[in-house]
Design a protein around this motif. Structure first.
Motif, short mmCIF file in Angstrom:
data_model
loop_
_atom_site.label_atom_id
_atom_site.label_comp_id
_atom_site.label_asym_id
_atom_site.label_seq_id
_atom_site.Cartn_x
_atom_site.Cartn_y
_atom_site.Cartn_z
N CYS A 592 0.85 -1.19 0.00
CA CYS A 592 0.00 0.00 0.00
C CYS A 592 0.89 1.25 0.00
CB CYS A 592 -0.87 -0.03 1.25
SG CYS A 592 -1.78 1.48 1.55
N CYS A 595 0.16 3.12 3.63
CA CYS A 595 0.55 2.59 4.94
C CYS A 595 1.60 1.50 4.85
CB CYS A 595 -0.67 2.07 5.68
SG CYS A 595 -1.31 0.54 5.03
N CYS A 630 -4.04 -0.48 0.13
CA CYS A 630 -4.79 -1.55 0.78
C CYS A 630 -6.24 -1.09 0.86
CB CYS A 630 -4.22 -1.88 2.15
SG CYS A 630 -4.47 -0.61 3.38
N CYS A 633 -7.18 1.80 3.13
CA CYS A 633 -6.65 3.07 2.65
C CYS A 633 -7.37 3.49 1.37
CB CYS A 633 -5.14 2.98 2.39
SG CYS A 633 -4.19 2.79 3.91
ZN LIG Z 1 -2.91 1.03 3.54
#
Ligand SMILES: [Zn+2]
Length: 844
Positions: A592, A595, A630, A633
């Motif tokens: 991601c 994150c 992800c 997110c």
């Molecule tokens: Zn993420």
């Protein structure tokens, strides 16, 4: 004897005269008990088979088995009863299993699955057995079980014999159930194992084999325990003659788990004369007199305030803690737990609440609330089969941010000696206690709460936190959404495409490699499966056409992001070429960009589709502007970037972007469609209670809709298909629905699931050919206007793409962007014939 008994009963009745219980006056109850005990033959308490023997335990999960179970129990004069309940992640709890045992048929015990079976059917079947006055019901510690049976099924259990009370009355030296199993039944079970099983997750399906044996034994052994204690009581009362024979020979020793030794301090098996010797009974009492007392004690209501009782007890050990604070916190926790439909212990375990209350500062208190209570000892091997099982004991708090904040505030008041005055502190707009939302099946679409917990445990930390931030009723759905939307395979495969001269052109996935090879445009490098060499000279490299002179910013091979700034300087071109080469050929990581999580990823388009649909074909964003996020997110990005960027760009060209009210997401038919789809998907795994609630709602909408003539266009062929599909996928659901709503259920469900409103974007009345891209029509219109206004003002369309990137950076602050990713990256122009060479950089 008869006189003695009568006078005892008379005395008892005169004392209790006037007092009544829900099931009739005490005298009626004791008469019923007396009659049932007198009517029960000795052999009704002594099943021949061992509980671990084949055919003894039967799990009842369908209506046929339930019927044959009831048929056998109906003929029994004594039935052992026990209930396993889930109490942790539900405020009032719910029954998971009801176990019923009988000595008939060699000895049988039925585990009635209250989760799988329709509630109404369980209630009807159980009620017949449990309320019949000629069947004696034997419980161990009856109060809770009796209360739960009434709470969940509306059953008044009678007559009841409680072995725990009976044991106390007789002063029998062993009150623990495992000790009684050993001393009276020769069944050896380590206490730790019993405890662990008792607290195991009773919502799990299928039950672990060990759970089934334990649940079976719990009800089954009640028969011999009661039988042997009654024998003693009768012998004390010299009433045993003619009732049955004395038990002198121990039954064969057996174990719940064959290879686990019992505790060494387990009492040895006792013959009847020893049991008799070890019991004491008050002078002058008699069997029936004692039974009256047993009956009465087993009906005493459990002391109220149970939810905070443990907390109050524990707090008394800590002298610094003021009782009124404990009281206030117990009330606060109870309310929050009720609002969220979890147990108070799940919200904050007693131990953590007390630790937080004893803390000297807010930091310390917060630390305490965030800590985890260690589990006693390591998992023993004998617990195998319960792996991943969620014990019905919370080891940590489950507070959301606002709850934690208000609890910390209360704790600070407590430290400062201020009154907590709970009625005023409740944050009024938060969960109102008493709002009886049925969250009993909050874990759907997961099969069980345990399945959900397991799936949560597998998440990367940051995603787990995100899921747990959702309110309880949305958590499981959010997690299932994550699973559903996430890419099933790694998005970046980092295969390479080489130019005929061997230069690496880009990294792509295997699919793309095969695309070239199949068409004879490239071939695999010898011995490599992830690298091909082109058999033709591409029109350009890295999105820049060969022979492109940089003066032609918008020529066929190259579209400059900022044509006015493009210098004709060859060095600049060289620099750009290098930058682009680095980007397109670097290895892309599957994580991601925001994150860094490497699970549950999804592609995210930085340029919203409503803009892409109207950007000229020569200025389409490519792989550079599709980033990996992800799902959590991604979700955040679509709210904070995807939505916002449209508004920002629209207002930049003087447009006001507002969702038209006419798209009515509030149309109840939309909600009912979602419910119907959920019900079809959940099928047989949805608890009947939930089905009834949800279907009732669907029905309310569609009964009206039918009256309004909606759903005219019936398509009987597809309805037939639907029925056939449901027969296959959810036969039990279908059966239950049809028996509850015989005429309409399936058609209503089908109709609701087929409803196509115009909310949510897909306006079915819109001719397909007029639609470009996807998304609501108003958004597409806005996108079109933005792009038009932009072009009319003479600005370069590529600049729109840069704006989207800048906004993405500001809104999401990604820390893991791909190497050489660049806000000013120039859009590779796709020539209109889409030759592979020109597109190869954008196929990741
Ligand atoms: Zn993420």
């Amino acid at each position: 004897m008869a006189d003695e008994l009568c006078s005892a009963l008379r005395a008892y009745r005169s004392v209790k005269a006037g007092a009544t219980t829900a099931t009739g006056s005490p005298s009626e109850q004791t008469e019923l008990l007396e009659r049932a005990v007198r009517g029960a033959p000795w052999k009704a308490f002594h099943p021949a088979r061992r509980v671990t023997a084949d055919g003894c335990i039967e799990i009842v999960q369908d209506l046929n088995t339930l019927a044959s179970c009831t048929a056998l129990l109906r003929q029994s004069s004594v039935v052992g009863v026990d209930v396993e309940r889930h109490q942790l992640q539900s405020f009032s709890g719910y029954n998971c299993l009801v176990q019923l045992s009988t000595a008939l048929d060699g000895g049988r015990v039925f585990l009635v699955d209250c989760i799988k079976l329709p509630k109404a059917d369980v209630a009807a079947a159980l009620s017949e057995i449990l309320s019949r006055s000629d069947i004696l019901k034997v419980f161990h510690a009856a109060q809770n079980d009796v209360k739960w049976l009434e709470q969940d099924f509306g059953i008044q259990t009678s007559p009841v014999l409680d072995t725990q009370t009976l044991t106390r009355k007789l002063s029998f030296p062993f009150s623990k159930l495992t000790d009684q199993w050993s001393a009276l039944c020769n069944l050896r079970v380590p206490r730790a194992l019993k405890q662990r099983l008792q607290l195991s997750d009773w919502t799990r399906r299928p039950l672990a084999p060990l759970q089934a044996i334990y649940a079976g034994a719990d009800a089954y052994q009640l028969l011999p325990i009661a039988g042997r204690l009654l024998y003693t009581l009768r012998a004390l009362d010299r009433e045993s003659e003619g009732w049955g024979r004395e038990v002198r020979e121990p039954p064969p020793t057996h174990y719940l788990l064959a290879d686990v030794d019992a505790d060494p301090d387990c009492p040895a098996w006792m013959p009847d004369f020893e049991v008799l010797k070890s019991c004491q009974i008050e002078e002058g009492s008699c069997l029936w007199h004692e039974l009256v007392a047993v009956e009465k004690a087993s009906r005493e209501v459990v002391a109220s305030g149970g939810a905070g009782a443990g907390l109050r007890r524990a707090a008394r050990l800590a002298p610094d803690i003021a009782a009124e604070h404990v009281e206030a916190l117990a009330v606060w926790r109870l309310r929050k737990a009720e609002g969220q439909d979890v147990s108070p212990q799940w919200l904050v375990p007693d131990e953590l609440l007390l630790r937080a209350l004893a803390a000297k500062s807010s930091e310390e208190a917060e630390l305490a609330l965030r800590s985890t209570i260690p589990r006693a000892g390591p998992e023993c091997p004998e617990f195998s089969g319960l792996e991943g099982d969620m014990e019905q004991v919370a080891s940590q708090a489950h507070l959301d941010d606002s709850q934690q904040a208000s609890l910390l505030c209360l704790l600070r008041f407590a430290r400062e000696g201020l009154p907590l005055g709970i009625p005023g502190v409740s944050d009024s707009k938060a969960e109102m206690p008493g709002s009886k939302n049925c969250h009993a099946s909050w874990w759907l679409p997961f099969r069980t709460a345990a399945d959900f917990q397991q799936a949560v445990a597998k998440l990367p930390e940051i995603q787990r936190e995100r899921v747990m931030q959702e309110p309880l009723r949305k958590r499981a759905r959010f997690l299932s959404f994550i699973h559903r939307v996430a890419a099933k395979r790694p998005v970046y495969e980092n295969c390479q495409i080489l130019a005929p001269d061997g230069q690496v052109l880009c990294t792509v996935d295997t699919k793309k490699l095969h695309w070239y090879v199949r068409r004879g445009l490239g071939k695999f490098e010898p011995g490599q499966e992830d690298c091909i060499r082109l058999l033709f000279e591409p029109a350009g490299r890295f999105g820049i056409a060969s022979g492109d002179s940089l003066g032609r910013a918008s020529g066929p091979g190259y579209a400059g992001g900022r044509p006015s700034q493009d210098s004709t300087d060859g060095g600049d071109r060289q620099q750009q070429m290098e930058q682009r080469e680095k980007f397109y050929t670097s290895v892309k990581e599957n994580r991601c960009v925001r994150c860094g999580a490497d699970m549950h990823l999804a592609r995210y388009n930085i340029v919203p589709s409503c803009l892409r649909s109207f950007l000229p074909l020569t200025h389409q964003p490519g792989s550079h502007d599709v980033l990996l996020l992800c799902v959590p997110c991604h979700h955040k990005a679509s709210l904070e970037h995807g939505q916002r960027i449209k508004e920002v760009l629209a207002s930049g060209v003087g447009l006001h972007l507002t969702k038209p009210a006419s798209s009515s997401p509030g149309d109840p038919r939309n909600a009912s469609r979602m419910s119907a789809l959920g019900m079809i998907k959940g099928g047989d795994s949805i608890p009947w209670e939930r089905v009834q609630t949800v279907f009732q709602r669907i029905l309310e909408i569609w009964e009206d809709a039918e009256a309004l003539g909606e759903g005219e266009k019936e398509d009987d062929e597809s309805y037939g298909e639907f029925c056939a599909k449901m027969e296959r996928s959810a036969p039990e659901l279908l059966l239950s629905l049809r028996s509850r709503w015989p005429t309409s259920a399936l058609r209503v469900l089908w109709r609701a699931s087929q409803w196509r409103g115009d909310a949510g974007g897909s306006n079915s009345r819109e001719p397909l050919e007029r639609r470009r891209g996807h998304g609501p029509r108003w958004e597409l219109e806005a996108g079109e206007k933005i792009v038009q206004a932009w072009t009319k003002s003479g600005a370069d369309p590529s600049e729109l793409i840069c704006r989207c990137r800048v906004h993405f950076l500001e809104a999401l602050k990604p820390k893991f962007l791909p190497a050489h990713w660049d806000v000013d990256h120039k859009v590779a122009v796709r020539s209109s014939d889409l030759r592979p060479g020109a597109t190869s950089n954008d196929d990741q």
